[in-house]
Scaffold this active site. Structure first.
Site, PDB file in Angstrom:
ATOM      1  N   THR A  75      88.225  52.938  54.721  1.00  0.00           N
ATOM      2  CA  THR A  75      88.721  51.921  56.057  1.00  0.00           C
ATOM      3  C   THR A  75      89.410  50.744  55.384  1.00  0.00           C
ATOM      4  OG1 THR A  75      86.423  50.837  55.711  1.00  0.00           O
ATOM      5  CG2 THR A  75      86.952  52.822  57.428  1.00  0.00           C
ATOM      6  N   ASP A  76      89.067  50.242  54.115  1.00  0.00           N
ATOM      7  CA  ASP A  76      89.417  48.816  53.936  1.00  0.00           C
ATOM      8  C   ASP A  76      90.954  48.721  53.735  1.00  0.00           C
ATOM      9  OD1 ASP A  76      86.880  48.544  53.546  1.00  0.00           O
ATOM     10  OD2 ASP A  76      86.918  48.550  51.070  1.00  0.00           O
ATOM     11  N   THR A 126      84.764  55.808  51.964  1.00  0.00           N
ATOM     12  CA  THR A 126      83.368  55.834  52.548  1.00  0.00           C
ATOM     13  C   THR A 126      82.865  57.241  53.025  1.00  0.00           C
ATOM     14  OG1 THR A 126      83.137  53.474  52.660  1.00  0.00           O
ATOM     15  CG2 THR A 126      81.338  54.837  53.915  1.00  0.00           C
ATOM     16  N   SER A 175      89.669  53.229  48.951  1.00  0.00           N
ATOM     17  CA  SER A 175      91.126  52.945  49.663  1.00  0.00           C
ATOM     18  C   SER A 175      91.277  51.542  49.038  1.00  0.00           C
ATOM     19  CB  SER A 175      91.158  52.923  50.971  1.00  0.00           C
ATOM     20  OG  SER A 175      90.503  51.958  51.721  1.00  0.00           O
TER      21      SER A 175
HETATM   22  N1  ASP Z   1      85.579  50.978  50.326  1.00  0.00           N
HETATM   23  C1  ASP Z   1      85.612  51.938  51.261  1.00  0.00           C
HETATM   24  C2  ASP Z   1      87.269  52.348  51.142  1.00  0.00           C
HETATM   25  O1  ASP Z   1      87.920  51.567  51.611  1.00  0.00           O
HETATM   26  C3  ASP Z   1      85.231  51.499  52.639  1.00  0.00           C
HETATM   27  C4  ASP Z   1      85.335  52.612  53.737  1.00  0.00           C
HETATM   28  O2  ASP Z   1      85.921  53.449  53.501  1.00  0.00           O
HETATM   29  O3  ASP Z   1      84.818  52.003  54.625  1.00  0.00           O
HETATM   30  O4  ASP Z   1      87.448  53.216  50.536  1.00  0.00           O
END
Ligand code: ASP
Length: 332
Positions: free
Chosen positions: A86-87, A13, A55
């Site tokens: 973050t995922d 993200t 991710s």
């Molecule tokens: N879908 C995103 C990822 O994990 C979520 C994030 O980065 O907050 O790449």
């Protein structure tokens, strides 16, 4: 002298922009840095864009790629910052904790819940904090820096899907906090004189989360399809007694598979011997228990240990040998 930091971009993200298909990663590591110019004043940064991935698409292949990039550049930098979605960041942090063990230099993962280009974003603060940790000199090894928390790589879990306070340290305190750019260090992570790098993972690891009614068919299928199976059970642990499920687990463990009993309850871990539904398994040769370890760490540790197994006894020996404080509360 200014610290030299290698900044590795992988997507997520933090590096995403809006498109017709929703948020997609596209910004490179140097554009991220360009949005927080004060970082370049505080340390010498070299940027490299390793992946452009949400991710959700990051897995063992990319974990090995990140570890390799760190190994190849280890001598030339004082620390490493990885921007990451973050995922699955908690899984990557755990995996890097096993692939790059005992590093005296920090390997800091960070990311954001809102893209760096949005008016309201946690990206810039998280990047500033991550670099502050990487330059501090008192933090070693793999950690996640997010929303002011510094969390050991083996202890992190994403516990909020939307708020800025996305990560928690499970069954272990934050090792430090960052407030207004200043670090409050509570625990000095262990490190060796020199890191130990590993280059292999066995991905034949599976996770079965029990629901009331899970039966032997699914358990058998998952045991047959994996070299290591983690069973996320209820409460302090146990397995339904119907349909020969206990026998399936005991037989798989005896045949040399790694079977790890754990709990789907986030805090305080397992203690399989407490109830009749688990005590026989707790005594059963080869059946392992995760105790206070996170499932993320158990997954990564099994992938790391399987390629090293020569005799069945290597599985419990390696699983129960703590790496970066991943398991603390087992008896004995
Ligand atoms: N879908 C995103 C990822 O994990 C979520 C994030 O980065 O907050 O790449």
């Amino acid at each position: 002298m200014k610290k030299r930091i290698l900044f590795i971009g992988t997507g997520g993200t933090i590096a995403s922009e809006l498109s017709d298909e929703g948020l997609l990663p596209g910004l490179g590591a140097s554009s991220l840095l360009g949005s927080v110019p004060d970082i370049a004043g505080a340390c010498e940064v070299e940027s490299v864009q390793l992946y452009d991935l949400d991710s959700t698409n990051i897995g063992p292949e990319q974990w090995l790629g990140m570890a390799e990039r760190i190994r190849d550049n280890y001598a030339y930098f004082d620390g490493f910052v990885i921007s990451h979605g973050t995922d699955t960041m908690a899984y990557t942090a755990a995996a890097l904790s096993y692939l790059v063990q005992g590093s005296p230099k920090p390997v800091v993962l960070t990311g954001a819940q809102k893209p760096i280009g949005f008016e309201t974003t946690d990206s810039k603060q998280n990047l500033r904090d991550a670099f502050a940790v990487a330059c501090d000199g008192g933090i070693h090894g793999v950690c996640i820096v997010f929303n002011g928390r510094v969390i050991l790589g083996t202890r992190a879990r994403k516990t909020h899907s939307k708020s800025f306070d996305a990560f928690s340290s499970i069954n272990y305190p934050n090792i430090a906090d960052v407030r207004d750019g200043r670090l409050m260090r509570y625990i000095e992570p262990e490190c060796f004189a020199r890191p130990r790098f590993y280059t292999r993972l066995d991905t034949r690891v599976a996770l079965l989360k029990l629901i009331p009614g899970t039966g032997p068919e699914l358990l058998r299928y998952m045991l047959e399809g994996s070299r290591a199976l983690i069973i996320e059970s209820f409460g302090v642990g146990g397995l339904p007694e119907r349909g020969g499920m206990h026998e399936l687990v005991k037989a798989a463990a005896l045949s040399g598979k790694a079977v790890v009993m754990t709990t789907q309850v986030q805090n305080e871990g397992s203690d399989l011997a407490v109830y009749g539904t688990g005590s026989a398994l707790a005594r059963s040769p080869g059946v392992l228990e995760a105790w206070d370890m996170t499932t993320e760490a158990a997954v990564a540790k099994l992938m790391w240990l399987l390629p090293q197994v020569k005799v069945p006894g290597d599985i419990p020996r390696l699983f129960y040998t703590p790496v970066s404080k991943d398991i603390l509360s087992m008896p004995g």
